[in-house]
Design an enzyme around this catalytic site. Sequence first.
Site, PDB file in Angstrom:
ATOM      1  N   GLU A 267      32.832  63.847  32.833  1.00  0.00           N
ATOM      2  CA  GLU A 267      32.734  62.433  32.471  1.00  0.00           C
ATOM      3  C   GLU A 267      32.529  61.618  33.747  1.00  0.00           C
ATOM      4  OE1 GLU A 267      37.401  61.274  31.946  1.00  0.00           O
ATOM      5  OE2 GLU A 267      36.472  62.235  30.212  1.00  0.00           O
ATOM      6  N   CYS A 268      31.321  61.646  34.251  1.00  0.00           N
ATOM      7  CA  CYS A 268      30.980  60.964  35.497  1.00  0.00           C
ATOM      8  C   CYS A 268      30.546  59.522  35.224  1.00  0.00           C
ATOM      9  CB  CYS A 268      29.856  61.700  36.222  1.00  0.00           C
ATOM     10  SG  CYS A 268      30.345  63.328  36.863  1.00  0.00           S
ATOM     11  N   GLY A 269      30.825  58.658  36.167  1.00  0.00           N
ATOM     12  CA  GLY A 269      30.368  57.275  36.101  1.00  0.00           C
ATOM     13  C   GLY A 269      29.620  56.896  37.355  1.00  0.00           C
ATOM     14  N   ARG A 270      30.346  56.788  38.456  1.00  0.00           N
ATOM     15  CA  ARG A 270      29.762  56.368  39.728  1.00  0.00           C
ATOM     16  C   ARG A 270      28.549  57.221  40.104  1.00  0.00           C
ATOM     17  NH1 ARG A 270      32.804  53.916  43.332  1.00  0.00           N
ATOM     18  NH2 ARG A 270      34.644  54.859  42.368  1.00  0.00           N
ATOM     19  N   CYS A 344      37.913  31.026  48.757  1.00  0.00           N
ATOM     20  CA  CYS A 344      38.887  30.453  49.692  1.00  0.00           C
ATOM     21  C   CYS A 344      39.971  31.475  50.029  1.00  0.00           C
ATOM     22  CB  CYS A 344      39.507  29.194  49.086  1.00  0.00           C
ATOM     23  SG  CYS A 344      38.311  27.890  48.771  1.00  0.00           S
ATOM     24  N   TYR A 372      30.968  50.010  39.403  1.00  0.00           N
ATOM     25  CA  TYR A 372      32.181  49.321  39.847  1.00  0.00           C
ATOM     26  C   TYR A 372      31.871  48.123  40.742  1.00  0.00           C
ATOM     27  CZ  TYR A 372      34.258  53.574  38.048  1.00  0.00           C
ATOM     28  OH  TYR A 372      34.616  54.617  37.225  1.00  0.00           O
TER      29      TYR A 372
END
Length: 394
Positions: A267-270, A344, A372
């Site tokens: 289950e890869c994302g990046r 700020c 991300y």
Amino acid sequence: MTDPLTTALTTRAPHDAPVCRYGYDLDALREHVAGVVATLPERCRMFYAMKANSAAPILRTLAPLVAGFEVASGGEVAKARATGDDVPILFGGPVKTDSEIADALRAKVTRFHVESLLELHRIDAVAAAHGVTAEVLLRVNLAGPFPAATLAMAGRPTQFGIDESVLADAVATVRSLPYVRLVGFHLHSLSNNLSADAHLELVRLYRDTVTAWENRFDVRCEVLNVGGGIGVDYANLDSRFDWSRFVEGLDKLVTTFPEHWREIDFECGRYLVAACGRYAVEVMDVKRNHGVDYVLVRGGTHHFRLPVSWQHSHPFTVVPVDAWPRGLPRPATDGPITVVGELCTPKDVLARDVPVRARAGDVLVFSHAGAYGWEISHHDFLSHPHPEQVFLGS
């Protein structure tokens, strides 16, 4: 000569608002993910971890390529289901409410990744109310040790998974509940691992661990989820995770898995989406304070929180823009520069001590912003306008 995505990101008419855009190359995304999926060994399946980027065009591009989506909230369940009625969905995450579980059952999620004994009881109770049996994997926080990586989810105290020392209680609990069925284990232990050999060693550890559990607890694992955790080296983009080496070793390793392990889930994302996205911001000012040259941009960590979250200088290129209003001074620096945003807070930093030339009016384009980036950012802090979202390709 710039490519079409960079051109789309950096071009603005003279009286438009300053550049602040995310851009995604959907054709490049499709090519990369199709290549990854095509090289997986038999029994191995690639799910997309939607938490990395859940933009609808990204999901529509990935849906025909991956085995399904891994989600971590009821909102992500809804986004995943919107891509198609039959898209497989794996529901993880350390906290699931009763209403989310109910919605997931109505959405016909494929299985739940269970993170505690109480969660087992919750899923059983909600499944009973719906007259269905929910398939579950037990997510286990292993004792380790593990290879070095940017983040560790297991092998140390974290909120993730069931402590390996009480796994016997979890197995006994799931056996006692009539509306949940144990089909395997989930062992996502690391994030942003950069070594193919280390990742193979991790999968080998999972094999040996689950085999031992089958004997110890008299259980039969049908599905083993080895998580994601394959990384991107933001400090050195030429140093890529060696996917070819990994799948070559994985092909041999899978032959040693028991035949009744019908499915090995990633289950890869990046690793799937990072490279397809960029974040472009216009330089609004350049100034020197206490010996440091600051480049101030339209945007910042409220749009792109990844650099400050991971404590790195994110890679970028400077796109020179010759146009500049007559009569205005144009501050510039030959670097090194520290890139900061419009918030700020002194923590609003995207990169530090980068040896490049930059002027007010130039545009900085941050690469590998597809994962991300926008998803984890605190969008409405100070109520600045949101960046544009540009998707090229189909």
